[in-house]
Design a protein around this motif. Structure first.
Motif, PDB file in Angstrom:
ATOM      1  N   SER A 244      16.202 -13.849  -7.943  1.00  0.00           N
ATOM      2  CA  SER A 244      14.844 -13.734  -7.427  1.00  0.00           C
ATOM      3  C   SER A 244      13.959 -12.909  -8.354  1.00  0.00           C
ATOM      4  O   SER A 244      14.412 -11.953  -8.973  1.00  0.00           O
ATOM      5  N   ALA A 245      12.717 -13.328  -8.432  1.00  0.00           N
ATOM      6  CA  ALA A 245      11.684 -12.543  -9.106  1.00  0.00           C
ATOM      7  C   ALA A 245      10.461 -12.580  -8.206  1.00  0.00           C
ATOM      8  O   ALA A 245      10.221 -13.561  -7.503  1.00  0.00           O
ATOM      9  N   GLY A 246       9.693 -11.492  -8.195  1.00  0.00           N
ATOM     10  CA  GLY A 246       8.537 -11.459  -7.308  1.00  0.00           C
ATOM     11  C   GLY A 246       7.488 -10.507  -7.817  1.00  0.00           C
ATOM     12  O   GLY A 246       7.605  -9.931  -8.901  1.00  0.00           O
ATOM     13  N   CYS A 247       6.436 -10.348  -7.023  1.00  0.00           N
ATOM     14  CA  CYS A 247       5.380  -9.416  -7.416  1.00  0.00           C
ATOM     15  C   CYS A 247       4.611  -8.932  -6.196  1.00  0.00           C
ATOM     16  O   CYS A 247       4.636  -9.551  -5.132  1.00  0.00           O
ATOM     17  N   ILE A 248       3.959  -7.798  -6.388  1.00  0.00           N
ATOM     18  CA  ILE A 248       3.017  -7.277  -5.394  1.00  0.00           C
ATOM     19  C   ILE A 248       1.627  -7.591  -5.923  1.00  0.00           C
ATOM     20  O   ILE A 248       1.250  -7.158  -7.020  1.00  0.00           O
ATOM     21  N   LEU A 249       0.852  -8.352  -5.175  1.00  0.00           N
ATOM     22  CA  LEU A 249      -0.477  -8.768  -5.621  1.00  0.00           C
ATOM     23  C   LEU A 249      -1.562  -7.787  -5.207  1.00  0.00           C
ATOM     24  O   LEU A 249      -2.462  -7.486  -5.990  1.00  0.00           O
ATOM     25  N   LYS A 250      -1.480  -7.304  -3.968  1.00  0.00           N
ATOM     26  CA  LYS A 250      -2.492  -6.344  -3.530  1.00  0.00           C
ATOM     27  C   LYS A 250      -2.020  -5.584  -2.304  1.00  0.00           C
ATOM     28  O   LYS A 250      -1.102  -6.004  -1.587  1.00  0.00           O
ATOM     29  N   ILE A 251      -2.663  -4.455  -2.098  1.00  0.00           N
ATOM     30  CA  ILE A 251      -2.437  -3.594  -0.943  1.00  0.00           C
ATOM     31  C   ILE A 251      -3.777  -3.483  -0.221  1.00  0.00           C
ATOM     32  O   ILE A 251      -4.795  -3.153  -0.846  1.00  0.00           O
ATOM     33  N   THR A 252      -3.797  -3.770   1.068  1.00  0.00           N
ATOM     34  CA  THR A 252      -5.048  -3.802   1.822  1.00  0.00           C
ATOM     35  C   THR A 252      -5.033  -2.748   2.914  1.00  0.00           C
ATOM     36  O   THR A 252      -4.082  -2.670   3.695  1.00  0.00           O
ATOM     37  N   THR A 253      -6.098  -1.933   2.972  1.00  0.00           N
ATOM     38  CA  THR A 253      -6.209  -0.888   3.990  1.00  0.00           C
ATOM     39  C   THR A 253      -7.577  -0.955   4.647  1.00  0.00           C
ATOM     40  O   THR A 253      -8.477  -1.672   4.188  1.00  0.00           O
ATOM     41  N   ASP A 254      -7.744  -0.184   5.733  1.00  0.00           N
ATOM     42  CA  ASP A 254      -9.071  -0.042   6.320  1.00  0.00           C
ATOM     43  C   ASP A 254      -9.959   0.741   5.362  1.00  0.00           C
ATOM     44  O   ASP A 254      -9.468   1.463   4.487  1.00  0.00           O
ATOM     45  N   LYS A 255     -11.267   0.593   5.530  1.00  0.00           N
ATOM     46  CA  LYS A 255     -12.202   1.115   4.528  1.00  0.00           C
ATOM     47  C   LYS A 255     -12.166   2.634   4.397  1.00  0.00           C
ATOM     48  O   LYS A 255     -12.543   3.185   3.363  1.00  0.00           O
ATOM     49  N   ASN A 256     -11.705   3.326   5.445  1.00  0.00           N
ATOM     50  CA  ASN A 256     -11.674   4.791   5.402  1.00  0.00           C
ATOM     51  C   ASN A 256     -10.351   5.354   4.888  1.00  0.00           C
ATOM     52  O   ASN A 256     -10.175   6.570   4.829  1.00  0.00           O
ATOM     53  N   ALA A 257      -9.428   4.485   4.530  1.00  0.00           N
ATOM     54  CA  ALA A 257      -8.103   4.924   4.105  1.00  0.00           C
ATOM     55  C   ALA A 257      -8.127   5.493   2.687  1.00  0.00           C
ATOM     56  O   ALA A 257      -9.056   5.257   1.914  1.00  0.00           O
TER      57      ALA A 257
END
Length: 389
Positions: A145-158
């Protein structure tokens, strides 16, 4: 009669005005309440995306940021960061291979999932503020297996910031044992599945946790020093660890168009204090007690120590074996002795693990259970503590 009609009409008009006014007042109140709720929801749903680069996260293991993603190949590669947030999503992807990912929040496993394409997963979402460390890791191995992390999403105040570097850094070089092969399948007759492999249950990860250390794992199931696993005693040249030790990953699937085994690893990006080699179990299926083959193994092992020392000039090196068999442990001791005689380097030692016991459970294809891994981690932790004193 006319007078009565006029009075009735006036009364009806007054009632209509009163009803409409009251209804308008009620609707206004409802609108205000709904508006308040909508504002609250919009605050949570208004999100910010973070690209997982070194400004936002600490890289775990041989992870590289390229093509606007954090690329992962070896076991337990990923990202760690401190967070203060109400909402967290992670977007993960593969190029078609099957990969197992886990997300931990303050050491609690919040997500454990199989990924075969691009997908966004919710880790937590609520009114409660979550603070602490998040670790996102691909817990399956490089060759499958090979993979990736594309993005991390949080609330605007995080807020998110890279997790701090730890004072101790470890590197593990190994085979299926180090990968956590089959650890989630306690039926010894069953065979390999990506879904039952978990590098966070291996002795390597547990040792790093015991010592509160950063870690890097370079491990491939079936690989060895001079031969991969051999069912018939013939040499399996595809499975020689020294060929990929200097690479971002091992043979297998590409990610974002990059083939891990063709991309060089920059050793300046991670400098371990301790390197643990746990190889030889698969070589034994080739050597089978043959003196000539064992000599070949000893010579190759000595050469591999030299290569590791060249790339890690200050690290203490443990040369370990034993959990699934101790056939070549004497040859490893010989390799350490030869290396020390030739180099004068005293920061290298052999370490014999206890062989696994049926009483502790046996995992798929006769691999160690999590209980066995925990025992091996305890032994290794104690040995590392001794050399650090």
């Amino acid at each position: 009669m006319r007078k009565s009609f006029v009075l009735f009409a006036l009364f009806a008009l007054f009632a209509t005005i009163c009803f409409v006014g009251c209804a308008s007042t009620q609707n206004t109140e409802n609108t205000e309440v709904q508006g308040s709720k909508t504002d609250s929801v919009s605050t949570i749903l208004e999100t910010v995306d973070y690209i997982p680069n070194s400004d936002n996260v600490k890289f775990l293991g041989r992870a590289i940021f390229e093509k606007n993603a954090l690329l992962l190949s070896y076991t337990n590669t990923g990202a760690a960061f401190n967070i203060s947030a109400n909402h967290l999503d992670v977007t993960l992807a593969t190029d078609g291979s099957e990969a197992r990912f886990a997300v931990f929040v303050n050491n609690e496993r919040m997500l454990d999932t199989m990924v075969t394409s691009e997908k966004t997963f919710n880790v937590f979402d609520g009114t409660e503020l979550i603070e602490g460390e998040v670790r996102i890791m691909k817990i399956s191995e490089s060759t499958s297996s090979a993979g990736c992390i594309l993005k991390i999403t949080t609330d605007k105040n995080a807020t998110i910031t890279p997790a701090p570097e730890k004072s101790l850094k470890l590197e593990f070089i190994g085979d299926s044992i180090t990968c956590g092969y089959g650890v989630d399948d306690l039926v010894k007759e069953n065979h390999f599945k990506v879904s039952t492999e978990d590098g966070t249950k291996s002795y390597a990860y547990k040792t790093a946790q015991n010592l509160n250390a950063d870690f890097s794992m370079v491990s491939c199931s079936g690989w060895g020093v001079i031969s991969g696993y051999s069912g018939d005693g013939t040499k399996q040249a595809w499975g020689v660890m020294s060929k990929v030790y200097g690479k971002f990953g091992a043979r297998g699937n590409s990610i974002k168009g990059i083939v891990p085994s063709t991309k060089d690893w920059d050793f300046a990006t991670y400098t371990p204090d301790v390197v643990v080699i746990n190889l030889g179990t698969n070589d034994a299926s080739y050597t089978k007690g043959n003196p000539k083959k064992i000599t070949e193994f000893t010579e190759a092992y000595t050469k591999f120590i030299k290569d590791i020392r060249e790339k890690n000039p200050d690290a203490y090196i443990f040369c370990a074996l034993g959990i699934m068999g101790q056939d070549l442990y004497g040859a490893i001791e010989d390799a350490v002795s030869v290396y020390q005689e030739e180099s004068g380097d005293e920061k290298v030692t052999a370490l014999k693990f206890n062989q696994q016991s049926m009483a502790d459970g046996i995992a798929a294809d006769w691999h160690p259970s999590e209980k066995t891994h925990a025992k091996a981690a305890k032994l290794l932790t104690e040995k590392i503590k001794l050399i650090l004193e």
